[in-house]
Write a protein that holds these residues in place. Structure first.
Motif, PDB file in Angstrom:
ATOM      1  N   PHE A   1      57.172 -51.436 -31.070  1.00 43.48           N
ATOM      2  CA  PHE A   1      57.201 -52.885 -30.825  1.00 43.48           C
ATOM      3  C   PHE A   1      58.384 -53.562 -31.513  1.00 43.48           C
ATOM      4  CE2 PHE A   1      52.729 -51.763 -30.280  1.00 43.48           C
ATOM      5  CZ  PHE A   1      52.414 -52.419 -29.096  1.00 43.48           C
ATOM      6  N   GLU A   2      59.350 -52.786 -32.001  1.00 41.78           N
ATOM      7  CA  GLU A   2      60.472 -53.396 -32.710  1.00 41.78           C
ATOM      8  C   GLU A   2      61.250 -54.361 -31.832  1.00 41.78           C
ATOM      9  OE1 GLU A   2      62.854 -50.335 -34.336  1.00 41.78           O
ATOM     10  OE2 GLU A   2      61.450 -49.851 -35.972  1.00 41.78           O
ATOM     11  N   ASP A   3      61.310 -54.095 -30.523  1.00 35.96           N
ATOM     12  CA  ASP A   3      62.036 -54.977 -29.606  1.00 35.96           C
ATOM     13  C   ASP A   3      61.104 -55.953 -28.890  1.00 35.96           C
ATOM     14  OD1 ASP A   3      64.446 -53.751 -30.229  1.00 35.96           O
ATOM     15  OD2 ASP A   3      64.195 -52.216 -28.684  1.00 35.96           O
ATOM     16  N   ASP A   4      59.823 -55.933 -29.253  1.00 35.23           N
ATOM     17  CA  ASP A   4      58.859 -56.819 -28.601  1.00 35.23           C
ATOM     18  C   ASP A   4      57.792 -57.231 -29.621  1.00 35.23           C
ATOM     19  OD1 ASP A   4      57.469 -58.295 -26.790  1.00 35.23           O
ATOM     20  OD2 ASP A   4      56.787 -56.608 -25.562  1.00 35.23           O
ATOM     21  N   VAL A   5      58.246 -57.909 -30.675  1.00 32.27           N
ATOM     22  CA  VAL A   5      57.349 -58.282 -31.768  1.00 32.27           C
ATOM     23  C   VAL A   5      56.276 -59.260 -31.301  1.00 32.27           C
ATOM     24  CG1 VAL A   5      57.244 -59.341 -34.061  1.00 32.27           C
ATOM     25  CG2 VAL A   5      59.165 -57.877 -33.458  1.00 32.27           C
ATOM     26  N   VAL A   6      56.615 -60.140 -30.359  1.00 29.03           N
ATOM     27  CA  VAL A   6      55.645 -61.143 -29.885  1.00 29.03           C
ATOM     28  C   VAL A   6      54.412 -60.465 -29.285  1.00 29.03           C
ATOM     29  CG1 VAL A   6      55.250 -62.995 -28.231  1.00 29.03           C
ATOM     30  CG2 VAL A   6      57.379 -62.934 -29.537  1.00 29.03           C
ATOM     31  N   THR A   7      54.627 -59.433 -28.479  1.00 28.49           N
ATOM     32  CA  THR A   7      53.491 -58.712 -27.898  1.00 28.49           C
ATOM     33  C   THR A   7      52.637 -58.074 -28.986  1.00 28.49           C
ATOM     34  OG1 THR A   7      54.698 -58.259 -25.848  1.00 28.49           O
ATOM     35  CG2 THR A   7      52.820 -56.831 -26.351  1.00 28.49           C
ATOM     36  N   PHE A   8      53.292 -57.516 -30.004  1.00 26.25           N
ATOM     37  CA  PHE A   8      52.551 -56.903 -31.111  1.00 26.25           C
ATOM     38  C   PHE A   8      51.697 -57.943 -31.835  1.00 26.25           C
ATOM     39  CE2 PHE A   8      52.526 -55.926 -35.721  1.00 26.25           C
ATOM     40  CZ  PHE A   8      51.660 -54.838 -35.677  1.00 26.25           C
ATOM     41  N   LEU A   9      52.284 -59.111 -32.106  1.00 23.75           N
ATOM     42  CA  LEU A   9      51.533 -60.164 -32.802  1.00 23.75           C
ATOM     43  C   LEU A   9      50.359 -60.659 -31.949  1.00 23.75           C
ATOM     44  CD1 LEU A   9      54.418 -62.254 -34.390  1.00 23.75           C
ATOM     45  CD2 LEU A   9      53.153 -60.335 -35.350  1.00 23.75           C
ATOM     46  N   ALA A  10      50.574 -60.728 -30.638  1.00 30.19           N
ATOM     47  CA  ALA A  10      49.494 -61.154 -29.745  1.00 30.19           C
ATOM     48  C   ALA A  10      48.336 -60.166 -29.776  1.00 30.19           C
ATOM     49  CB  ALA A  10      50.017 -61.312 -28.320  1.00 30.19           C
ATOM     50  N   LEU A  11      48.657 -58.872 -29.831  1.00 25.56           N
ATOM     51  CA  LEU A  11      47.612 -57.851 -29.917  1.00 25.56           C
ATOM     52  C   LEU A  11      46.852 -57.961 -31.235  1.00 25.56           C
ATOM     53  CD1 LEU A  11      49.540 -54.773 -28.452  1.00 25.56           C
ATOM     54  CD2 LEU A  11      47.726 -56.086 -27.340  1.00 25.56           C
ATOM     55  N   VAL A  12      47.580 -58.213 -32.315  1.00 22.31           N
ATOM     56  CA  VAL A  12      46.937 -58.358 -33.626  1.00 22.31           C
ATOM     57  C   VAL A  12      45.998 -59.554 -33.628  1.00 22.31           C
ATOM     58  CG1 VAL A  12      47.340 -58.895 -36.067  1.00 22.31           C
ATOM     59  CG2 VAL A  12      48.785 -57.218 -34.899  1.00 22.31           C
ATOM     60  N   GLU A  13      46.432 -60.656 -33.032  1.00 26.15           N
ATOM     61  CA  GLU A  13      45.606 -61.871 -33.022  1.00 26.15           C
ATOM     62  C   GLU A  13      44.274 -61.669 -32.307  1.00 26.15           C
ATOM     63  OE1 GLU A  13      48.622 -65.688 -33.179  1.00 26.15           O
ATOM     64  OE2 GLU A  13      48.154 -64.809 -31.234  1.00 26.15           O
ATOM     65  N   GLU A  14      44.241 -60.798 -31.314  1.00 27.55           N
ATOM     66  CA  GLU A  14      43.031 -60.612 -30.515  1.00 27.55           C
ATOM     67  C   GLU A  14      42.033 -59.631 -31.131  1.00 27.55           C
ATOM     68  OE1 GLU A  14      42.058 -62.269 -27.808  1.00 27.55           O
ATOM     69  OE2 GLU A  14      43.826 -63.537 -28.138  1.00 27.55           O
ATOM     70  N   ILE A  15      42.435 -58.960 -32.207  1.00 28.31           N
ATOM     71  CA  ILE A  15      41.518 -58.017 -32.867  1.00 28.31           C
ATOM     72  C   ILE A  15      40.364 -58.787 -33.495  1.00 28.31           C
ATOM     73  CG2 ILE A  15      41.289 -56.301 -34.703  1.00 28.31           C
ATOM     74  CD1 ILE A  15      44.232 -55.613 -34.264  1.00 28.31           C
ATOM     75  N   GLU A  16      39.149 -58.292 -33.304  1.00 26.32           N
ATOM     76  CA  GLU A  16      37.971 -58.964 -33.856  1.00 26.32           C
ATOM     77  C   GLU A  16      37.537 -58.310 -35.156  1.00 26.32           C
ATOM     78  OE1 GLU A  16      34.776 -59.551 -31.171  1.00 26.32           O
ATOM     79  OE2 GLU A  16      35.913 -60.952 -29.928  1.00 26.32           O
ATOM     80  N   VAL A  17      37.149 -59.171 -36.105  1.00 28.44           N
ATOM     81  CA  VAL A  17      36.692 -58.699 -37.409  1.00 28.44           C
ATOM     82  C   VAL A  17      35.419 -59.451 -37.790  1.00 28.44           C
ATOM     83  CG1 VAL A  17      38.998 -58.105 -38.220  1.00 28.44           C
ATOM     84  CG2 VAL A  17      38.114 -60.402 -38.620  1.00 28.44           C
TER      85      VAL A  17
END
Length: 331
Positions: A224-240
């Motif tokens: 995800f080095e060239d697509d950090v926004v997608t990585f952050l979006a995936l992190v935001e959707e993780i449920e805890v």
């Protein structure tokens, strides 16, 4: 004839086992709002503006930019008011996007109703101009108080929806040395550890580490080095599962009790007026035995006819006695 006042007790329980998205409990460092402010002048007031000379001096300065020269002493009017203009600019706002602004009188103006804010630069904490505000001031229904014979309204604070245009993007940096940092909105060691664990489990590698109760550092995977926004979006959707400290909040004026999680209580015997309740071996002993929690205790007291004031007084006494295993906040 006797009159009885009915008082109702509102109980809200928030349980800690519910899961939520990381997006709802944390933000990425660097992605935050910034406060803007400026001093401007509102014109077009119907004799309800400032009585001093400051607004007249400002207006003469404005007219001077149009090659119109007027002596401030000859230009006295209560149709203008000196105001403070404030706004919050969210992260990632670009040039040309609009912000809502709040306008508040600085002088002795009686009302800003019907006024128009002249073009006002809005500054950030670094002294740079990031937006310019202008427009019709709306008072709306702010702070309306109605009694039997009186209706008043705060007329010296107004709003301009979409009243400012962003002129400069606020610089930000949320990726540093190929890592991003999550900031937990309500710091808690358990929640931070669960967030890091959930991220590692989702991406099947140890890329996240809880630094303290408020901070979780995450390494951006090479994919995800060239697509950090997608990585952050995936992190935001993780449920805890968010952990909450045991806390009971009571409002004596409204008779409201709010408690988070299954707040536990130790064994004790309560004698309060005509109420007698025993908590023994982790059970509330009343009409039927239930688990020793604040929720069950309150239900038992209500079934015996306890008023909101009775319940609040009992909770306060339990806290002082050390049998309430939670922080008690009295409003």
């Amino acid at each position: 004839m006797r009159k009885y006042l009915a008082v109702f007790l509102l109980i809200i329980a928030v349980f800690s086992f519910a899961t939520t998205r990381i997006k709802d409990i944390a933000t990425f460092r660097g992605a935050r709002d910034n406060q803007l402010f400026g001093v401007g002048i509102v014109v077009g007031l119907n004799g309800t503006g400032d009585s001093g000379n400051v607004s007249s001096q400002l207006l003469t300065n404005v007219l001077r930019t149009f090659n119109i020269t007027i002596n401030p002493n000859d230009f006295k009017s209560r149709n203008a008011a000196l105001v403070m203009v404030v706004a919050d600019i969210p992260p990632f706002y670009k040039e040309g996007m609009r912000l809502d602004v709040v306008v508040a009188s600085i002088g002795d103006a009686k009302s800003l109703e019907g006024g128009v804010l002249l073009q006002t630069p809005l500054y950030g904490a670094d002294g740079n101009v990031y937006a310019v505000a202008q427009g019709n001031v709306s008072l709306g229904g702010a702070n309306v108080k109605v009694s039997a014979n009186l209706q008043t309204k705060n007329r010296i604070v107004g709003y301009i929806p979409n009243g400012a245009i962003v002129e400069r993007e606020i610089p930000f940096e949320f990726v540093n040395a190929n890592t991003v940092t999550l900031l937990i909105s309500k710091p808690d060691f358990t929640t931070a550890a669960r967030v890091a664990e959930a991220i590692n489990r989702t991406f099947e590698r140890r890329i996240a580490k809880a630094i303290d109760g408020a901070t979780v550092k995450i390494e951006v995977p090479s994919a995800f080095e060239d697509d950090v926004v997608t990585f952050l979006a995936l992190v935001e959707e993780i449920e805890v599962t968010v952990d909450m400290p045991a806390r009971v909040v009571v409002n004596e004026r409204t008779g409201t009790v709010v408690f988070g999680g299954n707040v536990k209580i130790l064994d004790f015997t309560l004698s309060y007026g005509v109420f007698n309740i025993t908590v023994r071996n982790g059970k509330v002993v009343a009409d039927k035995e239930t688990e020793a929690t604040v929720a069950n205790l309150i239900n038992a007291l209500k079934s015996l006819g306890a008023s909101p004031q009775d319940i609040i007084a009992i909770l306060q006494t339990m806290h002082k006695a050390g049998v309430l295993l939670a922080d008690l906040v009295v409003m």
